[in-house]
Write an enzyme that holds these catalytic residues in place. Structure first.
Site, PDB file in Angstrom:
ATOM      1  N   ARG A 284       0.833  -1.202   0.000  1.00 48.01           N
ATOM      2  CA  ARG A 284       0.000   0.000   0.000  1.00 48.01           C
ATOM      3  C   ARG A 284       0.869   1.255   0.000  1.00 48.01           C
ATOM      4  NH1 ARG A 284      -4.803   2.479  -1.208  1.00 48.01           N
ATOM      5  NH2 ARG A 284      -5.462   3.911   0.439  1.00 48.01           N
ATOM      6  N   ILE A 353      -3.669  -1.012  10.091  1.00 51.14           N
ATOM      7  CA  ILE A 353      -2.759  -0.866   8.953  1.00 51.14           C
ATOM      8  C   ILE A 353      -3.512  -1.020   7.635  1.00 51.14           C
ATOM      9  CG2 ILE A 353      -0.871  -2.051   7.734  1.00 51.14           C
ATOM     10  CD1 ILE A 353       0.397  -2.543  10.503  1.00 51.14           C
ATOM     11  N   GLY A 355      -6.417  -0.025   7.065  1.00 53.59           N
ATOM     12  CA  GLY A 355      -7.306   1.113   6.843  1.00 53.59           C
ATOM     13  C   GLY A 355      -8.722   0.666   6.529  1.00 53.59           C
ATOM     14  N   GLU A 379     -11.552 -20.993  27.889  1.00 50.98           N
ATOM     15  CA  GLU A 379     -10.761 -21.673  28.924  1.00 50.98           C
ATOM     16  C   GLU A 379     -10.441 -20.752  30.106  1.00 50.98           C
ATOM     17  OE1 GLU A 379     -10.985 -24.483  28.219  1.00 50.98           O
ATOM     18  OE2 GLU A 379     -10.318 -25.072  26.247  1.00 50.98           O
ATOM     19  N   GLU A 383      -9.747 -12.288  33.739  1.00 53.14           N
ATOM     20  CA  GLU A 383      -9.867 -12.064  35.185  1.00 53.14           C
ATOM     21  C   GLU A 383      -9.588 -13.341  35.977  1.00 53.14           C
ATOM     22  OE1 GLU A 383     -11.446  -8.876  32.997  1.00 53.14           O
ATOM     23  OE2 GLU A 383     -12.036 -10.985  32.878  1.00 53.14           O
TER      24      GLU A 383
END
Length: 401
Positions: A284, A353, A355, A379, A383
């Site tokens: 790009r 990246i 966009g 799994e 927390e």
């Protein structure tokens, strides 16, 4: 192949196995994954290919027809498969956890009955702890198994079964008060039952119903279902290990190795996101040069690559610790926590990246962006991992006196 996430100290057999899996992923999974995912189509041909490679029996001992490989080898294979399509690694993972639980805790008769067929992929495994109102509180399980003569009668509703429809053997955690008087700690009155069933949906055996697939944001292709038991009768010899009251410990042992697997999945998805991002950044062009030559993008690539490498290293360490026979709940919790969080961040940076094109379903990164969040809760949530890590660190660094 990316130069990131290399693993030192592998044997020739491990390297050959990984090379075979990597080639399979590049040729058979990546070219079709996005199309199958958008159609929410089960990857039948891919699964058959995995059977031929022997991956359903990768960690099953050779005496039962498996390959007898280590958890590290398995985790590295999962990493490669998830790099191709995370849903496929989920199909393998739940099967692997049930096989591991049978190998570690099953009676000899249970091992002889199931492991040879599981190694071939003829019997396909799923496991079930969660319930609709349960969340992370496993001690609140309400499904019950009551003994009647030579049978147990199971009643209750389970939730979030990966492979719920395609499996033919489900390890189901239920409360069983037999031999455990009132007031016994909840985790000491749980039992794992091995439930055989037909593949498919609806009433798959008397007293057992698998409703249709749950429609999910991502993680498509693989069937995720509920499981409803209403007077389900199973013989007493299908209590895992032959003794009631050990189910919680058996399941936690399975989940511990499952956390290494989820860490490996996070590593694989992050690797693929990095590959897509670094490739797109060199193609790009903006302001007369490839965006990879802009410092802001280079900074993103640097952060992404570092996270991929760090997560891989922690995952490998957790697998090797388990293979050594040592306790690894701290390392597995750290690896699962870091790999899933880093995966989310690397995928988002690759998305940025790209966009506006990252928002298009024509680009693979759109699929990864929807898949990564599942790893944050699978799994055990972040927390829960932090609770495990914190408690273990306090054990290691407890003050004397």
């Amino acid at each position: 192949m990316s130069r990131l996430a290399r693993t030192a100290g592998l044997t020739d057999v491990q390297q050959e196995t990984l090379s075979t899996v990597r080639n399979f992923v590049d040729k058979e999974i990546i070219p079709v994954a996005t199309g199958l995912e958008h159609r929410d189509e089960y990857p039948t041909d891919i699964v058959e290919g995995l059977k031929e490679l022997g991956l359903f029996g990768l960690m099953i001992p050779e005496e039962y027809g498996g390959l007898g490989e280590s958890l590290l080898t398995y985790a590295l294979c999962v990493e490669e498969i998830a790099r191709g399509w995370m849903s496929v690694s989920g199909i393998i993972n739940t099967h692997f956890i049930v096989a591991y639980m049978l190998k570690q805790h099953g009676t000899q008769e249970q091992k002889d009955t199931f492991l040879p067929r599981m190694a071939l992929g003829e019997v396909r495994g799923a496991f079930s702890m969660s319930e609709p109102a349960l969340g992370s509180d496993v001690s609140a399980i309400s499904s019950k198994g009551v003994r009647e003569g030579d049978e147990y009668v199971l009643d209750g509703q389970k939730m979030w079964l990966t492979n719920g429809g395609s499996s033919t053997l489900v390890a189901v955690l239920c409360r069983s008060d037999e031999g455990h008087p009132e007031g016994t700690a909840p985790h000491k009155s749980m039992t794992t039952f091995l439930v055989e069933k037909e593949a498919g949906f609806g009433e798959v055996r008397p007293g057992l119903t698998i409703p249709g697939k749950i429609d999910k944001m991502g993680y498509k292709g693989v069937d995720t279902t509920e499981l409803i038991m209403d007077g389900l009768r199973i013989p007493a010899n299908r209590v895992l290990g032959g003794t009631t009251g050990r189910g919680f410990y058996q399941m936690m042992d399975g989940v511990e190795v499952g956390r290494v697997n989820v860490a490996a999945r996070g590593c694989g998805v992050a690797q693929r996101a990095f590959e897509l991002g670094v490739s797109y950044a060199q193609q790009r062009e903006t302001f007369g040069k490839p965006i990879a030559q802009h410092q802001a993008i280079q900074f993103k690539l640097a952060e992404m690559g570092t996270k991929v490498e760090a997560a891989h290293a922690m995952m490998v360490n957790a697998a090797r610790k388990k293979d050594s026979g040592e306790r690894n709940d701290l390392e597995a919790g750290m690896a699962k926590y870091l790999a899933s969080e880093y995966c989310k961040e690397v995928v988002e940076d690759a998305f940025r990246i790209h966009g506006g094109y990252g928002f298009s379903k024509e680009y693979e990164i759109e699929r990864l962006y929807r898949e990564a969040p599942m790893l944050l809760i699978g799994e055990g949530t972040a927390e829960i991992q932090k609770m495990i890590i914190g408690r273990r660190l306090l054990e290691e660094y407890r003050l004397e006196g």
